[in-house]
Design a protein around this motif. Structure first.
Motif, PDB file in Angstrom:
ATOM      1  N   ARG A   1       0.810  -1.222   0.000  1.00 10.64           N
ATOM      2  CA  ARG A   1       0.000   0.000   0.000  1.00 10.64           C
ATOM      3  C   ARG A   1       0.847   1.278   0.000  1.00 10.64           C
ATOM      4  NH1 ARG A   1      -3.002  -2.915   4.369  1.00 10.64           N
ATOM      5  NH2 ARG A   1      -4.604  -4.129   3.308  1.00 10.64           N
TER       6      ARG A   1
ATOM      7  N   ARG B   1       2.416   4.691  -1.229  1.00  5.61           N
ATOM      8  CA  ARG B   1       2.174   5.812  -2.120  1.00  5.61           C
ATOM      9  C   ARG B   1       3.154   6.935  -1.811  1.00  5.61           C
ATOM     10  NH1 ARG B   1      -3.186   6.463  -1.597  1.00  5.61           N
ATOM     11  NH2 ARG B   1      -2.819   6.620   0.647  1.00  5.61           N
TER      12      ARG B   1
ATOM     13  N   THR C   1     -15.162   0.009 -11.179  1.00  8.14           N
ATOM     14  CA  THR C   1     -15.889  -0.288  -9.944  1.00  8.14           C
ATOM     15  C   THR C   1     -16.367  -1.732  -9.965  1.00  8.14           C
ATOM     16  OG1 THR C   1     -16.607   2.011  -9.792  1.00  8.14           O
ATOM     17  CG2 THR C   1     -17.835   0.413  -8.503  1.00  8.14           C
ATOM     18  N   GLU C   2     -16.865  -2.146 -11.123  1.00  7.30           N
ATOM     19  CA  GLU C   2     -17.351  -3.517 -11.239  1.00  7.30           C
ATOM     20  C   GLU C   2     -16.227  -4.524 -11.005  1.00  7.30           C
ATOM     21  OE1 GLU C   2     -20.790  -4.338 -13.091  1.00  7.30           O
ATOM     22  OE2 GLU C   2     -19.917  -5.540 -14.687  1.00  7.30           O
TER      23      GLU C   2
ATOM     24  N   LYS D   1     -13.480  -4.056  -9.288  1.00 11.25           N
ATOM     25  CA  LYS D   1     -13.068  -4.045  -7.881  1.00 11.25           C
ATOM     26  C   LYS D   1     -14.076  -4.772  -7.000  1.00 11.25           C
ATOM     27  CE  LYS D   1     -10.603   0.377  -8.021  1.00 11.25           C
ATOM     28  NZ  LYS D   1     -10.508   1.713  -7.384  1.00 11.25           N
ATOM     29  N   ALA D   2     -15.366  -4.561  -7.284  1.00 16.56           N
ATOM     30  CA  ALA D   2     -16.397  -5.176  -6.448  1.00 16.56           C
ATOM     31  C   ALA D   2     -16.427  -6.684  -6.662  1.00 16.56           C
ATOM     32  CB  ALA D   2     -17.759  -4.566  -6.765  1.00 16.56           C
TER      33      ALA D   2
ATOM     34  N   ARG E   1     -13.889  -8.679  -7.552  1.00 17.22           N
ATOM     35  CA  ARG E   1     -12.699  -9.409  -7.124  1.00 17.22           C
ATOM     36  C   ARG E   1     -12.658  -9.545  -5.615  1.00 17.22           C
ATOM     37  NH1 ARG E   1      -7.868  -7.225 -11.115  1.00 17.22           N
ATOM     38  NH2 ARG E   1      -8.930  -7.898 -13.020  1.00 17.22           N
ATOM     39  N   GLU E   2     -12.195 -10.696  -5.190  1.00 15.36           N
ATOM     40  CA  GLU E   2     -11.967 -10.877  -3.774  1.00 15.36           C
ATOM     41  C   GLU E   2     -10.465 -10.845  -3.579  1.00 15.36           C
ATOM     42  OE1 GLU E   2     -14.464 -14.055  -2.595  1.00 15.36           O
ATOM     43  OE2 GLU E   2     -13.986 -13.775  -0.474  1.00 15.36           O
TER      44      GLU E   2
ATOM     45  N   LEU F   1      -3.524  -0.835  -2.789  1.00 18.49           N
ATOM     46  CA  LEU F   1      -4.352  -0.227  -1.742  1.00 18.49           C
ATOM     47  C   LEU F   1      -5.829  -0.491  -1.966  1.00 18.49           C
ATOM     48  CD1 LEU F   1      -4.285   1.952   0.710  1.00 18.49           C
ATOM     49  CD2 LEU F   1      -5.217   3.475  -1.022  1.00 18.49           C
ATOM     50  N   ASP F   2      -6.285  -0.388  -3.211  1.00 20.14           N
ATOM     51  CA  ASP F   2      -7.728  -0.366  -3.459  1.00 20.14           C
ATOM     52  C   ASP F   2      -8.142  -1.408  -4.504  1.00 20.14           C
ATOM     53  OD1 ASP F   2     -10.352   0.326  -3.359  1.00 20.14           O
ATOM     54  OD2 ASP F   2     -10.134   2.291  -4.281  1.00 20.14           O
ATOM     55  N   VAL F   3      -7.803  -2.664  -4.221  1.00 21.72           N
ATOM     56  CA  VAL F   3      -8.222  -3.849  -4.979  1.00 21.72           C
ATOM     57  C   VAL F   3      -7.572  -3.961  -6.363  1.00 21.72           C
ATOM     58  CG1 VAL F   3     -10.141  -5.299  -5.745  1.00 21.72           C
ATOM     59  CG2 VAL F   3     -10.469  -3.738  -3.811  1.00 21.72           C
TER      60      VAL F   3
ATOM     61  N   HIS G   1      -6.539  12.040  -9.437  1.00 25.30           N
ATOM     62  CA  HIS G   1      -6.935  11.306  -8.238  1.00 25.30           C
ATOM     63  C   HIS G   1      -5.897  10.229  -7.936  1.00 25.30           C
ATOM     64  CE1 HIS G   1     -10.847  13.273  -8.657  1.00 25.30           C
ATOM     65  NE2 HIS G   1     -10.736  13.015  -9.939  1.00 25.30           N
ATOM     66  N   SER G   2      -6.082   9.529  -6.818  1.00 25.79           N
ATOM     67  CA  SER G   2      -5.154   8.475  -6.416  1.00 25.79           C
ATOM     68  C   SER G   2      -5.672   7.109  -6.837  1.00 25.79           C
ATOM     69  CB  SER G   2      -5.004   8.470  -4.893  1.00 25.79           C
ATOM     70  OG  SER G   2      -4.544   9.707  -4.435  1.00 25.79           O
ATOM     71  N   ASN G   3      -4.787   6.137  -6.849  1.00 28.09           N
ATOM     72  CA  ASN G   3      -5.168   4.725  -6.900  1.00 28.09           C
ATOM     73  C   ASN G   3      -5.835   4.299  -8.200  1.00 28.09           C
ATOM     74  OD1 ASN G   3      -4.400   4.875  -4.142  1.00 28.09           O
ATOM     75  ND2 ASN G   3      -6.493   5.383  -3.575  1.00 28.09           N
ATOM     76  N   TYR G   4      -5.578   4.994  -9.291  1.00 22.24           N
ATOM     77  CA  TYR G   4      -6.134   4.563 -10.573  1.00 22.24           C
ATOM     78  C   TYR G   4      -5.093   3.919 -11.493  1.00 22.24           C
ATOM     79  CZ  TYR G   4     -10.776   6.616  -9.948  1.00 22.24           C
ATOM     80  OH  TYR G   4     -12.048   6.885  -9.517  1.00 22.24           O
TER      81      TYR G   4
END
Lengths: 466, 466
Positions: free
Chosen positions: B189, B191, B259-260, B262-263, B265-266, B349-351, B439-442
């Motif tokens: 994670r 940055r 978004t799809e 990320k949602a 994926r586990e 950080l964000d999937v 933005h971050s995390n893209y």
């Protein structure tokens, strides 16, 4: 109630016009207000259920792990209660503590189906009961499902209308869709997928569901404990589309300020065994802080009629007191601005998110020495009722929290309130918050409830504006 | 080299015009190219330093924690090497593994000061050596500092020009500013704050620093190991401002798709003791995977002339082989698009973040059975050199990584390449990637290097466009 602003229809995009029309529609032949009232009262009457506190040993399918003391489900799924060590340090602030926290790595779906009837968009809302709710039944989004729910791990009934949200999603088109966080003090990096989709064809009816306009929902938002948290966060994604005038700060400036705050803060979150958390004690039926503040983790037995599984036990997190979340609202250059506070909550994913001006458990906050009390708390507690655009108690998620009521407040301040504010506060317009909601990790859930409340407050008297 | 696109000056905003002019300026009287060459060669000649591998026991200030086996610094600061358990599961993909990972919770600053000379923006670049670099000295941003560096925990010299980036920042104004991730397979994670600021007054000179136009830097980006990773990521924030034509997908659609993903994926990331990581072995001087693939953690002794502290020891992560990062580039409706891959790296950080079309260690990848090999890897490995817009080896951060070279490739594909791609791939334009970088995390760091490389490639021949 003096801050309102007219919609100038010429500036509206097509989706804007449609949602604005829906917000201006305060009653509907699809579900006339009296019919809704009767139906909702009937839902509350017939969907009774019993929630009993039980000792932890009576939990079925849940246990404390031998090695860590974490409270886990036998399947390894759903959620667990673990320990978290937090070290936070920045100007005028240094703290280190450990606490229990809910870890639910699955991303669920909170989604509302919308559809036009006679040219007016309606939202498909569900009467849903949840064990921790302050009222037995509240209005929830069309779908409110963990991944375990909708993929069947729960072994319950299938989730109604899930096909409008989960791929391949042939019957709908997506209007709004983003991952949004939930209570950072209670959840470790939890997010849910928030969606608004438009149905492309006829939508089958179901007895627990009802079609309401945005205007009807806004009226219900002015009541306590009718519109649940999951519905409020999804609704917050729908911008008001009103022309709000020039903001004090450009979006670039806001992003710069937020980046600076995140880079400046040191927030180190380390998972730890629940058994090793300090100043918390586990008894037969509760895990509580020595001070009696914050929250307790308890166990409950639930017997219900129409939930996916009709009888179960589960842990719940019970806040020690009612919370307070308040935005100060001030016109700057004639344009209403909200005073957002960059908050670093224990379980936040990305260092800080924008929250309300004040967000705390006021009982505990008032025990703190003055310099450590939340800024502006006294101002809100001493507010002249005439300055309150909104002042209503709403529940947080009843699936995880027991009687978690928050007093939500929008308080208008005048020209005597300084525009210059401390560095971790930011003046933002509702439109700027809407823009940020296209992305993740910018607004916390309390701020999102208040954004929905703001639209409801400004809709008073039929004039929908922000 | 056939994909270029003209700048239409009428559509440029003022910052756009200024950066475009700088990119079109391939030489400058401030630092003429021959003068730069001489200066840079001199920097490389005089800033020699010695890096020796040492056994872990010879590390000074670093030790393996008794309880966890984590490799930590005595101060509790800087970074540590820990264990991470990862469980990843989604369609056609299920994996579970543990690995060593670098944990560096501090957010540092990577920043470039820009300033106009004779009406042309120049970037202040530093000749900086780092122990792991493939070449002794590379061009770094004006400031490249961990928080420990610039707040003095390091006990080294003060960081030059830090006052242009850290508050109160009176001598500059911020042009670009966002938190951006670094290698997700090697960092947990992590940055850094990426900044471009414009100096408001005269900037004092320093012998290790030089002013270059964007055009000059773009030319250097076409060489190996001259522009370091930190400079490349900061440069990626500067959009090209060219009018690129209509993208295949709207931004809303891209956000919805991400978004799809990320949602859906586990990805469960659980920190664990380094000593408990499976299939990795620690010897006297290395922590390595049983297969010999991936990377090793080693220790190094460094003696240098002009770094903040002139002699020190530290752990480094050494990749087992040169990596490959490649974007496929295709015109769609006449508009160049990059094929981005939504990657879920161990420490993300964000999937998921958007990465290059192909990103792997090819030696290891080719040992995998065909269905598990990275998609499009063969296409890139078999590419006709004439289709390569860019094909250059660059180093990753020499402060943490030892000889971490990646082959960066931009490969043009034609109309025979399908526009329909698997669900975890997305066609995006360079302009859309620039918008996401607000933005971050893209975008992951490899994608950001390639975005900078793309601008350098398209600048060939003096026509700056994307």
């Amino acid at each position: 109630m003096t801050i309102t602003q007219a919609v100038s229809p010429g500036t509206l995009t097509r989706p804007g016009r449609r949602f604005t029309l829906s917000a201006q529609t305060l009653d509907s032949p699809v579900t006339p207000n009296p019919v809704f009232r009767e139906w909702f009262a009937e839902q509350r009457r017939t969907n009774r259920y019993e929630v009993r506190r039980i000792p932890f040993r009576d939990l079925v399918g849940w246990r404390f792990s031998d090695s860590t003391g974490n409270l886990v489900h036998d399947s390894g799924r759903f959620f667990s209660v673990e320990g978290l060590q937090v070290r936070a340090e920045w100007e005028g602030h240094a703290a280190s503590w450990s606490q229990p926290i809910i870890n639910q790595p699955e991303i669920g779906i909170l989604g509302i189906v919308v559809k036009e009837f006679d040219g007016v968009l309606h939202c498909l809302m569900q009467a849903k009961m949840e064990p921790g709710n302050l009222e037995t039944v509240q209005l929830s989004p069309t779908v409110q499902a963990t991944r375990s729910n909708y993929t069947g791990v729960h072994k319950g009934a299938r989730v109604n209308y899930i096909e409008y949200f989960a791929p391949p999603r042939t019957g709908s088109r997506v209007l709004f869709d983003s991952l949004q966080s939930e209570q950072g003090s209670w959840f470790l990096r939890k997010r849910n997928r928030n969606m608004v989709v438009e149905a492309l064809g006829p939508v089958p009816a179901h007895e627990d569901f009802v079609w309401l306009t945005l205007g009807q929902i806004h009226q219900l938002l002015r009541e306590s404990n009718v519109v649940n948290m999951d519905a409020r966060t999804v609704l917050s994604l729908i911008p008001s589309y009103a022309d709000e005038g020039p903001p004090l700060h450009s979006m670039e400036h806001l992003l710069n300020r937020l980046t600076e705050i995140k880079a400046h803060r040191e927030l180190v979150q380390t998972s730890m065994p629940l058994a090793a958390v300090q100043n918390w004690r586990r008894t037969e039926d509760a895990i509580a802080h020595d001070s009696g503040h914050h929250f307790t983790v308890i166990a409950a037995s639930v017997a219900a009629a129409n939930r996916e599984v009709t009888r179960w036990t589960q842990p719940l997190l019970a806040p020690a007191e009612q919370g307070l979340s308040a935005f100060l609202v001030r016109r700057i250059g004639g344009v209403p601005h909200l005073l957002a506070h960059a908050r670093s909550e224990a379980g936040v994913l990305d260092v800080a998110e924008l929250g309300p001006t004040v967000q705390c458990q006021p009982g505990r906050a008032l025990t703190l020495p003055l310099p450590r009390r939340p800024r502006y708390l006294d101002l809100v507690l001493r507010a002249d009722p005439g300055t309150l655009l909104y002042d209503t108690v709403q529940s947080e998620e009843g699936g995880r929290f027991h009687h978690a009521g928050n007093r939500y407040v929008l308080m208008e301040v005048g020209g005597e309130f300084p525009v210059d504010v401390p560095g971790d506060f930011l003046w933002v317009t509702a439109g700027q918050l809407s823009d940020l909601l296209r992305h993740s990790n910018y607004l916390n859930i309390e701020a999102r409830t208040l954004l929905s409340a703001l639209r409801a407050a400004w809709a008073r008297g039929g004039a929908y504006a922000r």
